[in-house]
Motif scaffolding. Sequence first.
Motif, short mmCIF file in Angstrom:
data_model
loop_
_atom_site.label_atom_id
_atom_site.label_comp_id
_atom_site.label_asym_id
_atom_site.label_seq_id
_atom_site.Cartn_x
_atom_site.Cartn_y
_atom_site.Cartn_z
N THR A 206 45.44 1.75 -17.48
CA THR A 206 44.59 2.88 -17.82
C THR A 206 44.91 4.04 -16.89
OG1 THR A 206 42.81 2.31 -16.28
CG2 THR A 206 42.75 1.25 -18.46
N TRP A 207 44.24 5.18 -17.09
CA TRP A 207 44.43 6.31 -16.18
C TRP A 207 43.88 5.99 -14.79
CZ3 TRP A 207 47.72 10.01 -17.19
CH2 TRP A 207 48.04 10.29 -18.51
N ASP A 208 42.91 5.08 -14.72
CA ASP A 208 42.36 4.69 -13.40
C ASP A 208 43.26 3.67 -12.70
OD1 ASP A 208 40.22 6.31 -13.99
OD2 ASP A 208 38.94 4.67 -14.68
N GLN A 209 43.92 2.83 -13.50
CA GLN A 209 44.86 1.84 -12.96
C GLN A 209 46.18 2.01 -13.71
OE1 GLN A 209 44.35 -0.28 -10.41
NE2 GLN A 209 42.29 0.54 -10.09
N PRO A 210 46.97 3.04 -13.38
CA PRO A 210 48.17 3.35 -14.15
C PRO A 210 49.26 2.30 -13.97
CG PRO A 210 48.02 4.77 -12.22
CD PRO A 210 46.73 3.99 -12.28
N PRO A 211 50.20 2.26 -14.90
CA PRO A 211 51.30 1.29 -14.80
C PRO A 211 52.25 1.69 -13.67
CG PRO A 211 51.71 2.81 -16.59
CD PRO A 211 50.33 3.11 -16.10
N SER A 283 42.31 -6.38 -25.16
CA SER A 283 42.96 -5.39 -24.31
C SER A 283 41.95 -4.50 -23.59
CB SER A 283 43.90 -4.52 -25.15
OG SER A 283 43.21 -3.91 -26.23
N LEU A 284 40.73 -4.40 -24.12
CA LEU A 284 39.71 -3.57 -23.47
C LEU A 284 39.28 -4.14 -22.12
CD1 LEU A 284 37.46 -2.55 -26.49
CD2 LEU A 284 39.03 -1.12 -25.21
N LYS A 285 39.60 -5.39 -21.85
CA LYS A 285 39.24 -5.98 -20.56
C LYS A 285 39.93 -5.25 -19.41
CE LYS A 285 38.48 -10.64 -22.43
NZ LYS A 285 37.05 -10.77 -22.13
N THR A 286 40.95 -4.48 -19.73
CA THR A 286 41.65 -3.74 -18.68
C THR A 286 40.95 -2.44 -18.32
OG1 THR A 286 43.91 -3.18 -18.00
CG2 THR A 286 43.17 -2.29 -20.09
N ALA A 287 39.94 -2.01 -19.10
CA ALA A 287 39.28 -0.73 -18.89
C ALA A 287 38.20 -0.81 -17.81
CB ALA A 287 38.70 -0.22 -20.21
N TYR A 288 37.17 -1.58 -18.07
CA TYR A 288 36.08 -1.72 -17.09
C TYR A 288 35.33 -3.00 -17.40
CZ TYR A 288 33.34 0.29 -20.95
OH TYR A 288 32.77 0.54 -22.18
N ASP A 289 34.55 -3.47 -16.45
CA ASP A 289 33.83 -4.73 -16.60
C ASP A 289 32.87 -4.66 -17.78
OD1 ASP A 289 33.45 -7.32 -15.90
OD2 ASP A 289 32.17 -6.93 -14.17
N ARG A 343 43.94 4.44 -23.23
CA ARG A 343 43.47 5.84 -23.15
C ARG A 343 42.32 6.00 -22.14
NH1 ARG A 343 42.29 6.14 -29.61
NH2 ARG A 343 44.20 5.06 -30.29
N TYR A 344 41.85 4.92 -21.57
CA TYR A 344 40.61 4.98 -20.79
C TYR A 344 40.77 5.71 -19.46
CZ TYR A 344 36.40 3.67 -18.35
OH TYR A 344 35.22 3.72 -17.64
N ARG A 345 39.76 6.53 -19.17
CA ARG A 345 39.64 7.19 -17.87
C ARG A 345 38.16 7.19 -17.50
NH1 ARG A 345 43.08 11.27 -15.45
NH2 ARG A 345 44.03 11.69 -17.49
N GLY A 346 37.86 6.75 -16.27
CA GLY A 346 36.47 6.58 -15.86
C GLY A 346 35.79 7.82 -15.34
N GLY A 350 35.93 8.65 -21.05
CA GLY A 350 36.10 7.37 -21.74
C GLY A 350 37.47 7.20 -22.35
N PHE A 351 37.48 6.99 -23.67
CA PHE A 351 38.74 6.73 -24.38
C PHE A 351 39.27 7.98 -25.10
CE2 PHE A 351 36.53 2.70 -23.98
CZ PHE A 351 37.52 1.88 -23.49
N ARG A 352 38.63 9.13 -24.89
CA ARG A 352 39.09 10.37 -25.54
C ARG A 352 40.15 11.05 -24.67
NH1 ARG A 352 36.95 12.45 -30.66
NH2 ARG A 352 35.66 10.71 -31.37
N ASN A 353 41.22 10.31 -24.44
CA ASN A 353 42.34 10.81 -23.65
C ASN A 353 43.63 10.36 -24.33
OD1 ASN A 353 40.89 11.72 -21.07
ND2 ASN A 353 40.17 9.61 -21.29
#
Length: 798
Positions: A206-211, A283-289, A343-346, A350-353
């Motif tokens: 995600t944008w918070d935890q980039p590759p 795959s959403l498990k990678t976004a947030y708890d 697309r997630y950014r905290g 949210g997912f509008r990225n």
Amino acid sequence: MPRPLVPFSQYVIKMHARCDLACDHCYVYEHADTSWRGKTRASTEAVLARTAERIAEHARAHRLTAVHAVLHGGEPLLAGPALLGRAAELLRAALPADCALDLRIHTNGVLLSPRFLDLFAAHGIKVGISLDGDRAANDRHRRFADGRSSHAKVLAAVELLRRPAYRHLYAGLLCTIDVENDPVAVLDALVALEPPRVDFLLPHATWDQPPKRPAGMGDTPYADWLLAVYRRWEELGRPVPVRTFDSVHRTLRGRSSLTESLGLDPADLVVVETDGSFEQADSLKTAYDGAPETGFTVFEHTLDQVAAHPGMVERQSGLDGLAEQCRGCPVVRSCGGGLYAHRYRGDGSGFRNPSVYCGDLMRLITTIRDRIAPVAAVPAQDAPGAVLTDSQLDELAAGHGGADTVRALARAQLGLTRRLVAAVGTASPAWPLVTSLDGADTAALDAVLAHPYTRAWAVRCLQGEPGADLGGMAELAAAAALRAGRSFELALPVRSGAVHLPTLGRVLVGGSGETVLTGDAEGFAVGGRRIGWDTPADAHWQPVRRTALADGWTPALEDTDPQRDSHQWPVADRLPDDEYLAWAGALREAWELIGRDLPGHAPGIRAGLSTLTPLRPGPAGRDVSAAARQAFGAVGIARPATAPTLALLIAHEFQHVKLGAVLDFHDLYDRADERLFHAPWRPDPRPLEGLFQGTYAHLAVTEFWTTRVRAYDGLRNGPAQHARVQLATWRAHTAASIATLAGSGALTPLGVRFAERMRTAVEPWLAVPVGRAAEAAAREAAAENLAQWQARAAAAPR
């Protein structure tokens, strides 16, 4: 107005919530979500039973023709054979009879054994395995908790699947990308294992935890890695389907994607956890708890309620659900914004990225777009005369015909079409463009000439049929030139308000008469409208839609070509999106059934059947299908209620296609013989070719019901008895008509040999026990048919 509910057709059923590997890139255990700690270790029969009931309830409510379920984890093999087998039993028992089940399991392979595979064979469960390439690539992440390599055990699992007894269960390999692995070595290692399909997955980020983007690898290392794989894949001749690449190719031409990570198709997947809770995509498990949670369970909520969950609706919102900069992107129809989780950014957005892989996806798609070559076609054959060897004719006479044999028929048919088109073409203003293509761009021209309805148009022109005109030459010339990337300008007819491009689609321009089309390497313009190769289908551009099936078969569902109206039944209009999706689902299941129940027919069908033309529904309770004598490679079918019926109709009609092609070049009977004969399945007298065609088609019908009866061995339910009556009926009809042909005195020596091979094919099926009741029903049907035929014959003028 609320958006219509999108029913679920794909289910991930968690069988076990723990894993025997400790992969450090795992989205379940190593990313933001920690809910796995509170999940029941293994599913229970109560959860599985209620899950099966919910899926069946949903299938009935939405009249689904097929559902796709994956047994998953953690590591699902940890659940053990008994629970896995019970899951399959419950799902199959609950689903309505007209809804097919595509059941698979996805595993790391470490525990896979013959015991498991025997169970999967018994329940029809296909197996996908996670493997990241050669040992160096795989062991970078996929290790046991104590650091030991898992590679040898996974290879042993794949080798088990490659054994002849289990090969039909082998679904493919899934590879998670690491840009520090050698892309060519990874692909070569995977291809060496002969998988039916390969999936390459971007690591979840995600944008918070980039590759990770290692220094020195540039701004788009994931695109560069995949493009290196793509180039190697092309060098090897595309040896296996690759879902990512196939999806890019499809979406660039306005078709549906094969993966949720590309394209704008609405997501139709739901997860059932071990405790019975419904969740969104893993795959959403990678976004947030807690990101995938819905708050719903199989015990308290319906799947319609889950489908209306705001998170589910958001994932199905297509273009409207994307960030503003995505909506204006030139490749958005292919990219689709990337995987939703990426697309997630905290920061509140949210997912509008855009996807965290935005730059990589842009480079990947645009590079592939610029490399796509015209579709390869069957090589031309100009020489008339016999086209098949004795062994190939024997192979066909037995009812089958492998890929090489059917390709030989296709080459001969293409040569015949070339001669027919040349006979029509010299008077057309488009003829010079056609002849200029025949050399430097022969493959592009042949791709259009091999289209089944090109020959149908040419024959209509030569026979002077109403509505057949030289405008068809301009249409095929334009389609071939566009495939070749030529720059040209050509006047095309407007038929019923549309400009038609065979094999490509049609543009709705309104009016009639003629309009000018200008084409170049990027697409074309007509009627003031610009169409590029990445232009999606809309109210004006209606591309020919192809459905990608297992084993790389991608038949066209042809609902645009005006020449398709070549069958004895009226053709359907352009299919609405929901009906097209229903067709695609039914085709996927039907092709699986053909591969399983009619394996001798599948290679020939895949090699020679390029086009399915939807027909209008027939009279109530009657399935409608047809093959056109002048349209090799096409069959017409009105979508039946069940996938098994569709499989039978495809096999039946392709028999007509094959035999028609044989008769174009080989004499099997005296064509001057005008006698009429009794066909046990029809009340009207039939000429020799009609009797021959029906007999040959019913070889496939008889084989189909033989397989069904053997599958129902020991059962006494309604479907089992129906299958026995069908087998008793069709084997008797087929054997009787072969005897009529052999005794007609009208067969050539080759025809006698052909009929003898058909008789030999039927003999084993005559010995399959069906019971006295089925035999009696078959005799009664035959007697009734004969009485009707005799009555007609007696009433006929003499």
